[in-house]
Structures are given as structure tokens and as C-alpha cells.
Design an enzyme around this catalytic site. Structure first.
Site, PDB file in Angstrom:
ATOM      1  CB  THR A 334      13.475   2.217 -28.980  1.00 38.07           C
ATOM      2  OG1 THR A 334      14.872   1.758 -28.522  1.00 38.07           O
ATOM      3  CG2 THR A 334      12.288   1.721 -27.983  1.00 38.07           C
ATOM      4  CG  HIS A 388      -2.943   5.059 -17.369  1.00 41.98           C
ATOM      5  ND1 HIS A 388      -3.715   5.590 -18.415  1.00 41.98           N
ATOM      6  CD2 HIS A 388      -2.970   4.238 -16.601  1.00 41.98           C
ATOM      7  CE1 HIS A 388      -4.827   4.445 -18.005  1.00 41.98           C
ATOM      8  NE2 HIS A 388      -4.278   3.858 -17.266  1.00 41.98           N
TER       9      HIS A 388
END
Length: 417
Positions: A334, A388
Site C-alpha cells: 500500500t 506476530h
């Protein structure tokens, strides 16, 4: 008579919102011709007629939500619009009751009597469905329709109307408790289906993924020098401009090959590591952010990537993207720098576990040549948001360092991507 149904759209799409009827009752329709535009969670889809004839009746209104398999219109096969002059007139909708039914409706007190059962009320399917959802008695809904037919907007108005308090409560209420007049400085807009879906998906990502963002900065001097040197010949040979996105796409592919867990997804208790590289490129449109996909980016050269990104961006702005254009992405890029962003923390595009954020190029003083001199260089901050749960900080930092190294030495892109 033939029924027009909402077709199967995609495995993950089960409903949509009617955004625009392209044909009106009484219009001639041909087999294969679009009769309405359906807004889904991802793209707008034209619903076509499988029959030749005249559109006899539409069973839903613009703004109504319909499910896959719902009958949404009736087509009179083989008929001609010329044979239905009354139906094709704009002031005479196909849903209007026949003269005999109209006389019966005017004579019957059920529609106008507040105590009449809701079953006797003439109402559109959308109005009945909304009334059931909100627990509203259709017989208590005022309507301006000359035939007494309740439409969806009538139900909406009834649901939003202030409740009448009991006489003793009205008498006891202090004057200060009266509702304040609506502020004409506030404009109330209904969220589009796509915006609702974007909001829901992004919130779901925040609720389920362990999102963390790490940052680095890139000296784009070498890339800009290469573009300046090759841009004219590149444009002449490939009929497309050499932009930044092909460099970043190639760098991402090379980094993903080194850190494969960033090209994966989590499904239940399993990790699906993908050995193909479909890179999503976020595109801003008037109706919201969409992410078309450059498939097999590892097999495409710079010109093919630039050309495909340009074509997908144009289709996005023209609302011409198909479901196939947006499916099966493995990683997303992006570019907030397009709008002047200096730094941001992009949010994941589920079920992907990584997204790279590009930002504005700013000329800043940088220490070079083993910190022996200061030069003004074109610098960009880049950000990697990652899940994560399966990607550790070491892997995320290594990924960004890999991208930085290749962009600062773009010849490596030819060898490693």
C-alpha cells in the site's frame, strides 16, 4: 413468465445490495443483457437476464439486500415492449395493482384502519422484511402511496419516528426534556455495503491477529537515477511508464522468498505457506479501498508488472474490477505516499499476514561514505505490519532490510526476484 435470480457469485459472497436497476418494468430485455447492478462486499456485479422479452416486474428496490438464489425480477418471455405501453410509461410502475385490485384496495378498510392485521396490508417484500426485523406492525405504518401500498422507506420513517409517550408521562416531563431539533449542519449518510464490509473486516483483523509494525528507511537515489536514465527508452519499448511499484514489487518477491512465513496464512491451527507470489496493490477509489492482485509477480518482468498495475488501477477507478481480479493475494503493498503520508502503520489484509507500507519521498541530509560526508538524498520510510502469531521480530526486520538493500542496489533485483 421467467424468474431472474441472483446467481452464484463467489465462494465467499452470499448476498449483495441492489445499487442500480438498469432496466425498468416495461423495458425490453435481451438474453445476456444486464438488468441491474449488484454491490457485493468486494466488487459491483452486473446481473444479466437469461431470457428475451419484457421486464414485467421488479421484486426488490434499490438499496435492498438480496441473497444468492433470490428471485429478483420477472421477465415475460417473447413479449415486446410495444405490446406493453402502460408498463413502459415512467409514471406507471409494473408493481401497481390492476384497476380491479385498485378498486378493492380503495374499498377495503383494512389498509387504513389502525387495528387491521398486518397481513392485509399491501406492502413490498422489502418493507415486510424490514418490518419483521424491527418488530413494526405494518398496519400502523403511514404511507403516501395513493393505493395504500407500504414501501421500505415508509417502514424506515416509522422506525425513526419518535415514540409517543403516555399522557401522564407527557404531563410530567419538564419542558427541557423536549428533543432538540435536528441540526441542519449534520448530514446523515448510509454506509455503502463496501464501506461496511471494509469496517467489519478491518475490525475483525484487529480482534484476531497479533499485529505489530516495524520500520526502516530507504535511500532511493539509485532507483531514481536508473528511472531517469531508462524511462524514455522503457516507455518507447513497452508503451508503459517505469514507475516505483515494479521496483517495490520485485523487492517484495525476493524478500518473501527469504522469509516465507510472510507469504502464508493461518487456518485454524495450521500455517499455509504459499509457494506462489500474488501481490496485492491497494488502490483508493471513491467507494473505498480495493486490493486487486498482480498474479505470479515472480514470473513477470518490470514492464509486465507496471502494465498490469496500471490496468488494474484503471479498472478499480471505473468500478470494473471482477472478483477474479481481487482473489488469492498472498501479500499486499500500500502506498500512502501518494497522498503525502510520511509514516503510517498499515493494517493487515486478512487472511494475509504481512503488508508493506510505502510513503512519501523526502529529500533529507544523510551521512554517507562511512559517515565522512553529508549529502541530501531522496529518502522514504517503509513500514511492515505483520502477524506476530507466526512471524517473529527478527524475521520482520530481516524482511525490511532485504528490501532496503535491493532498492539501494537495484541491479540485485534482476538476480534475486
Amino acid at each position: 413468465m421467467a424468474e431472474v435470480k441472483v446467481p452464484e457469485l463467489a465462494e465467499s459472497i452470499t448476498e449483495g445490495t441492489i445499487s442500480n436497476w438498469l432496466k425498468q418494468p416495461g423495458d425490453q430485455v435481451a438474453k445476456g443483457e444486464a438488468i441491474l447492478e449488484l454491490e457485493t462486499d468486494k466488487v459491483n456485479v452486473d446481473i444479466i437476464s437469461d431470457y428475451d422479452g419484457v421486464l414485467k416486474e421488479t421484486l426488490f428496490e434499490e438499496g435492498d439486500t438480496v441473497n444468492v438464489g433470490d428471485t429478483i425480477a420477472i421477465v415475460e418471455e417473447g413479449a415486446s415492449a410495444a405490446a406493453h405501453p402502460a408498463e413502459s410509461a415512467p409514471a406507471q410502475p409494473a408493481k401497481e395493482a390492476a384497476p380491479q385490485a385498485k378498486a378493492e384496495q380503495e374499498a377495503a378498510p383494512a389498509v387504513e384502519t389502525p387495528s387491521a392485521p398486518a397481513a392485509n396490508v399491501i406492502a413490498s417484500p422489502a418493507a415486510r422484511r424490514l418490518a419483521r426485523e424491527k418488530g413494526i406492525d405494518l398496519s400502523q405504518v403511514p404511507t403516501v402511496d395513493p393505493l395504500g401500498r407500504v414501501n421500505k422507506q415508509d417502514v424506515v420513517n416509522a422506525a425513526n419516528a419518535p415514540k409517543q409517550a403516555a399522557p401522564q408521562q407527557q404531563a410530567a416531563a419538564p419542558k427541557s426534556a423536549a428533543p432538540a431539533p435536528q441540526d441542519d449542519r449534520v448530514v446523515v449518510e448510509k454506509m455503502t455495503r463496501r464501506r461496511q464490509t471494509i469496517a467489519k473486516n478491518l475490525k475483525n483483523v484487529q480482534n484476531t491477529a497479533a499485529i505489530l509494525t516495524t520500520f526502516n528507511e530507504v535511500d532511493l537515489s539509485a532507483v531514481m537515477e536508473l528511472r531517469k536514465k531508462r524511462k524514455d527508452a522503457f516507455l518507447k519499448e513497452h508503451d508503459v511508464k517505469l514507475g516505483f511499484m515494479s521496483f517495490f514489487t520485485k523487492a517484495v518477491v525476493a524478500a518473501l522468498k527469504q522469509i516465507p512465513y510472510l507469504n502464508a496464512e493461518i487456518r485454524d491451527n495450521e500455517i499455509l505457506v504459499k509457494k506462489y507470489y500474488n501481490i496485492g496493490v491497494a488502490v483508493s477509489t471513491d467507494s473505498g479501498l480495493v486490493v486487486p492482485v498482480v498474479r505470479d509477480a515472480d514470473r513477470k518482468n518490470f514492464a509486465e508488472i507496471e502494465r498490469e498495475i496500471a490496468e488494474l488501477a484503471k479498472k478499480a477507478r471505473d468500478s470494473k474490477l471482477t472478483l477474479a481480479d481481487m482473489q488469492d493475494g498472498t501479500f499486499t503493498i500500500t502506498n500512502g505516499g501518494t497522498f503525502g503520508s510520511l509514516l503510517s502503520t498499515p493494517i493487515l489484509n486478512a487472511p494475509q499476514v504481512g503488508i508493506l507500507g510505502m510513503h512519501s519521498i523526502k529529500y533529507r541530509p544523510i551521512a554517507v561514505e562511512n559517515n565522512t560526508k553529508i549529502e541530501i538524498r531522496p529518502m522514504m520510510y517503509i513500514a511492515l505490519s505483520y502477524d506476530h502469531r507466526i512471524v517473529d521480530g527478527k524475521e520482520a526486520v530481516t524482511f525490511l532490510v532485504k528490501i532496503k538493500e535491493m532498492l539501494e542496489d537495484p541491479e540485485r533485483l534482476l538476480l534475486e526476484s
